[in-house]
Scaffold this active site. Structure first.
Site, PDB file in Angstrom:
ATOM      1  N   TYR A 180       0.898  -0.759   0.129  1.00 55.90           N
ATOM      2  CA  TYR A 180       0.245  -0.434  -0.244  1.00 55.90           C
ATOM      3  C   TYR A 180       1.173   1.465   0.033  1.00 55.90           C
ATOM      4  CZ  TYR A 180      -2.931  -3.451   0.274  1.00 55.90           C
ATOM      5  OH  TYR A 180      -4.232  -4.881   0.302  1.00 55.90           O
ATOM      6  N   ARG A 227       3.599  -0.904  10.926  1.00 57.06           N
ATOM      7  CA  ARG A 227       3.428  -2.692  10.305  1.00 57.06           C
ATOM      8  C   ARG A 227       4.732  -2.320   8.704  1.00 57.06           C
ATOM      9  NH1 ARG A 227      -0.330  -6.625   8.985  1.00 57.06           N
ATOM     10  NH2 ARG A 227       0.390  -8.487  10.458  1.00 57.06           N
ATOM     11  N   GLY A 320      -3.925 -13.603  13.311  1.00 65.73           N
ATOM     12  CA  GLY A 320      -4.606 -12.876  11.735  1.00 65.73           C
ATOM     13  C   GLY A 320      -5.542 -13.659  11.343  1.00 65.73           C
TER      14      GLY A 320
END
Ligand SMILES: Cc1cc2nc3c(=O)[nH]c(=O)nc-3n(C[C@H](O)[C@H](O)[C@H](O)COP(=O)(O)O)c2cc1C
Length: 363
Positions: A180, A227, A320
Site C-alpha cells: 500500500y 507495520r 491473523g
C-alpha cells in the site's frame, strides 16, 4: 506456554496477555466508511486478546482502495469507532487503529470521490481488484503525487491520528506493509521519483519517516507503531533489496520510544511471494535495528510464538486468520482445543454472516 498468556506492558500500556489480533480487512463498513453495528460485536468477541489492531482504515476518501472499508475522517466514523473501542476496553483488550492509505491499489468504483488514485509514481500494478458494481477490474494507472502535495498528505495522517485518539484508540499503526501507499514509497519498483523522496534508499524511506515523526509528535511516539513486510511481494510490489531498505528505515525511526515495530513475515501467504531470503532469518536480521518492541505475524502457532517470545526475539505474538473463526482464540490456545476453520467465501462479504457469528467453544 506461560509467556504467551502472561500480562505485560507495551510502551507503558498494560496488556492482559501477549497475544495480538492482527489487522484484518473485512469490508463491513457502509458506503461512507462507517463501521456497521455488528463490527462492534466482532471486535468485542475477540477482546480476550492483549491487543487488537483494527482492520486497515483510510485516513481520507482519497486513501480508499477497496469497497466497504472503514475510515477515520468523518464525525460518523469516529462515533462508530468509539462504540467499538468502548466495547473492546470493557473486555480488557487495548486497541490500536491501523491506517491504510491504499495508494495505487485502488479502483475508482470503490471510492466516494472521482479523483484518480495517487501513488509515488505512475506505475500501474499488474492484476485486478474486486468492485461490487462490475466484479473484477484491472487496476488503473495512478497519478504520481507532486512534491508539493506531500505536506498535506502528512497532515492527513496527523488529523486521522487525532481522530483515532478521540475515538478511544490506545494508539495507531502506520501500514507500511503489503504493497500500500507507504510501502510503495519504500520499494524500488513502485518509487521512481526523482525528487528528494526517491532515487536512493534514503530518499525512498523519507516519506515514511516523515509520516511517523509527524504522527508521533501529534499523539506521542509511545502511541505510534508501524507495520512492515520486508520481502513480501504482494500487490505487485518488488523491492530490489528489501533488507537494506528496511534496515535503513528502522535505523531512521525513533523505535526506542515507539509503541512497536510490527513485521509480517514475507512467506505468510506463500513462499513464492518472498524475496527477502530465508524467512527464519528475517527477524534476527531486523532485531538489532529495532530498539523497542518487535512484534510479528505469519502462520504463528502457540508453540512457535512461545519459542520466539521466550528467546526475546519478539515481545508480542500476532495472529491473523486464526482469530477470524475463533473469537475465543486465546482460550483455545491455552487449552489446546482445536481451531475452527474460517469460511473463505465470507471473508469480504457485506453482512454479519461469516463475521460476527463464529461461535466460541461452549457457546
Ligand atoms: C482476510 C485478511 C485480511 C487482511 N487484512 C489486512 C489489513 O487490513 N492490514 C494488514 O496489515 N494485513 C492484513 N492482512 C494480513 C494479516 O494481518 C496477517 O499478517 C496475515 O494473515 C498473516 O498472519 P496469519 O498467518 O496469522 O493469518 C489480512 C489477512 C487476511 C487473511
Amino acid at each position: 506456554m506461560t509467556s504467551l498468556f502472561a500480562p505485560t506492558t507495551l510502551a507503558g500500556l498494560p496488556l492482559q496477555n501477549r497475544i495480538v489480533m492482527a489487522p484484518l480487512t473485512r469490508n463491513r463498513a457502509d458506503p461512507m466508511g462507517v463501521p456497521q453495528s455488528f463490527v462492534r460485536d466482532y471486535y468485542a468477541q475477540r477482546a480476550s486478546a492483549g491487543l487488537i489492531v483494527s482492520e486497515g482504515t483510510q485516513t481520507s476518501f482519497a486513501g480508499q482502495g477497496y469497497c466497504r472499508t472503514p475510515g477515520i475522517h468523518t464525525a460518523e466514523q469516529i462515533a462508530a469507532w468509539k462504540r467499538v473501542t468502548d466495547a473492546v476496553h470493557e473486555r480488557g483488550a487495548k486497541m490500536f487503529m491501523q491506517f491504510m492509505h491504499c495508494g495505487r491499489i485502488a479502483h475508482p468504483l470503490n471510492r466516494q470521490i472521482p479523483d484518480a488514485p495517487v501513488a509515488p509514481s505512475a506505475v500501474r500494478p499488474a492484476g485486478q481488484m474486486w468492485t461490487d458494481q462490475q466484479q473484477l477490474q484491472d487496476y488503473p494507472t495512478p497519478r504520481a503525487l507532486e512534491t508539493g502535495e506531500l505536506p498535506a498528505l502528512i497532515d492527513e495522517f496527523v488529523t486521522a491520528a487525532r481522530n483515532a485518539m478521540a475515538a478511544g484508540f490506545d494508539g495507531v499503526e502506520l501500514h507500511a506493509a503489503n504493497g500500500y501507499l507507504l510501502n510503495q514509497f519504500l520499494a524500488s519498483n513502485t518509487n521512481l521519483r526523482t525528487d528528494g523522496y526517491g532515487m536512493s534508499v534514503s530518499g525512498r524511506i523519507r516519506f515514511v519517516v516523515e509520516v511517523v515523526e509527524a504522527v508521533a509528535r501529534a499523539i506521542g511516539a509511545a502511541r505510534t507503531g508501524i507495520r512492515v513486510s520486508p520481502g513480501h511481494m504482494f500487490n505487485d510490489l518488488v523491492d530490489g533489496n528489501p533488507l537494506e531498505t528496511h534496515r535503513a528505515l528502522l535505523d531512521a525511526l525513533p523505535t526506542t520510544d515507539m509503541a512497536y515495530v510490527h513485521v509480517m513475515l514475507p512467506d505468510a501467504f506463500s513462499p513464492k511471494l518472498n524475496n527477502a531470503g530465508d524467512p527464519q532469518a528475517l527477524l534476527p536480521a531486523l532485531r538489532p535495528h529495532v530498539k523497542g518492541a518487535l512484534i510479528a505475524a505469519g502462520n504463528l502457532t502457540a508453540a512457535s510464538a512461545t519459542a520466539m517470545l521466550e528467546s526475546g526475539l519478539i515481545q508480542l505474538a500476532v495472529f491473523g486468520r486464526p482469530f477470524i473463526a475463533n473469537p475465543d482464540l486465546v482460550e483455545r490456545l491455552k487449552s489446546g482445543a482445536p481451531l475452527a476453520a474460517l469460511r473463505e467465501d465470507l471473508l469480504y462479504t457485506a453482512d454479519a454472516e461469516g463475521y460476527s457469528d463464529y461461535p466460541s467453544s461452549g457457546s
